[in-house]
Motif scaffolding. Structure first.
Motif, PDB file in Angstrom:
ATOM      1  N   UNK A   1       0.899  -1.238   0.076  1.00  0.00           N
ATOM      2  CA  UNK A   1      -0.015   0.069   0.149  1.00  0.00           C
ATOM      3  C   UNK A   1       0.620   1.164   0.035  1.00  0.00           C
ATOM      4  N   UNK A   2       1.770   1.395  -1.080  1.00  0.00           N
ATOM      5  CA  UNK A   2       2.550   2.589  -0.991  1.00  0.00           C
ATOM      6  C   UNK A   2       3.718   2.701  -0.174  1.00  0.00           C
ATOM      7  N   UNK A   3       4.173   1.736   0.338  1.00  0.00           N
ATOM      8  CA  UNK A   3       5.122   1.538   1.374  1.00  0.00           C
ATOM      9  C   UNK A   3       4.943   1.336   2.780  1.00  0.00           C
TER      10      UNK A   3
ATOM     11  N   UNK B   1       9.304   0.856  16.523  1.00  0.00           N
ATOM     12  CA  UNK B   1      10.293   1.953  16.572  1.00  0.00           C
ATOM     13  C   UNK B   1      11.174   2.036  15.190  1.00  0.00           C
ATOM     14  N   UNK B   2      11.801   0.908  14.713  1.00  0.00           N
ATOM     15  CA  UNK B   2      12.383   1.096  13.636  1.00  0.00           C
ATOM     16  C   UNK B   2      11.527   1.481  12.301  1.00  0.00           C
TER      17      UNK B   2
ATOM     18  N   UNK C   1      12.753   6.798   7.015  1.00  0.00           N
ATOM     19  CA  UNK C   1      12.077   8.117   6.286  1.00  0.00           C
ATOM     20  C   UNK C   1      11.454   7.404   5.068  1.00  0.00           C
ATOM     21  N   UNK C   2      11.591   6.372   4.629  1.00  0.00           N
ATOM     22  CA  UNK C   2      10.705   5.771   3.469  1.00  0.00           C
ATOM     23  C   UNK C   2       9.425   4.885   3.717  1.00  0.00           C
TER      24      UNK C   2
ATOM     25  N   UNK D   1       3.894  12.220  12.596  1.00  0.00           N
ATOM     26  CA  UNK D   1       2.805  12.429  11.551  1.00  0.00           C
ATOM     27  C   UNK D   1       2.687  11.180  10.551  1.00  0.00           C
ATOM     28  N   UNK D   2       2.828  10.030  11.054  1.00  0.00           N
ATOM     29  CA  UNK D   2       2.945   8.715  10.258  1.00  0.00           C
ATOM     30  C   UNK D   2       1.544   7.885  10.622  1.00  0.00           C
TER      31      UNK D   2
END
Length: 109
Positions: free
Chosen positions: A11-13, A36-37, A42-43, A76-77
């Motif tokens: 689903x888009x990463x 946590x990892x 970032x991706x 904000x993820x």
């Protein structure tokens, strides 16, 4: 019992953490590190913790799942604890936290 966490990107990463076994005081740190990892990468726009194969969950596991949600919110993820079954679902329902284990960050899902 042991705990294993396998990963899958969809689903888009979005990073899916497929958790198998018991999440308790002896194993919760393994899950915490995986969450946590994933959230630190970032991706990775978000994390889904799949509890389909979790056979036991105690307060240590609940703490880790809630900490993951807070970490996702800070970054904000997106974050979702998905598919708890059996004992795990019952514990999350009885503790009243299941409804708090999702966050829709800007990373989307």
């Amino acid at each position: 019992m042991t705990l294993t966490v396998s990963t899958d990107r969809r689903d888009g990463g979005i990073l899916y953490l497929i958790v198998t076994g018991e999440v308790d005081l002896a194993t919760a740190d393994v899950l915490q590190q995986e969450i946590a990892t994933g959230l630190d990468a970032d991706d990775v726009p978000g994390v889904v913790v799949d509890l389909t194969e979790v056979t036991f969950l105690d307060s240590s596991g609940i703490r880790v799942l809630l900490k993951g949600r807070r970490s996702a919110e800070e970054r904000a993820k997106s974050y979702l604890v998905d598919a708890p079954r059996g004992v795990a679902r019952r514990i999350l329902d009885l503790s009243g936290v299941r409804e708090h284990l999702a966050y829709q960050g800007t990373g989307g899902r």
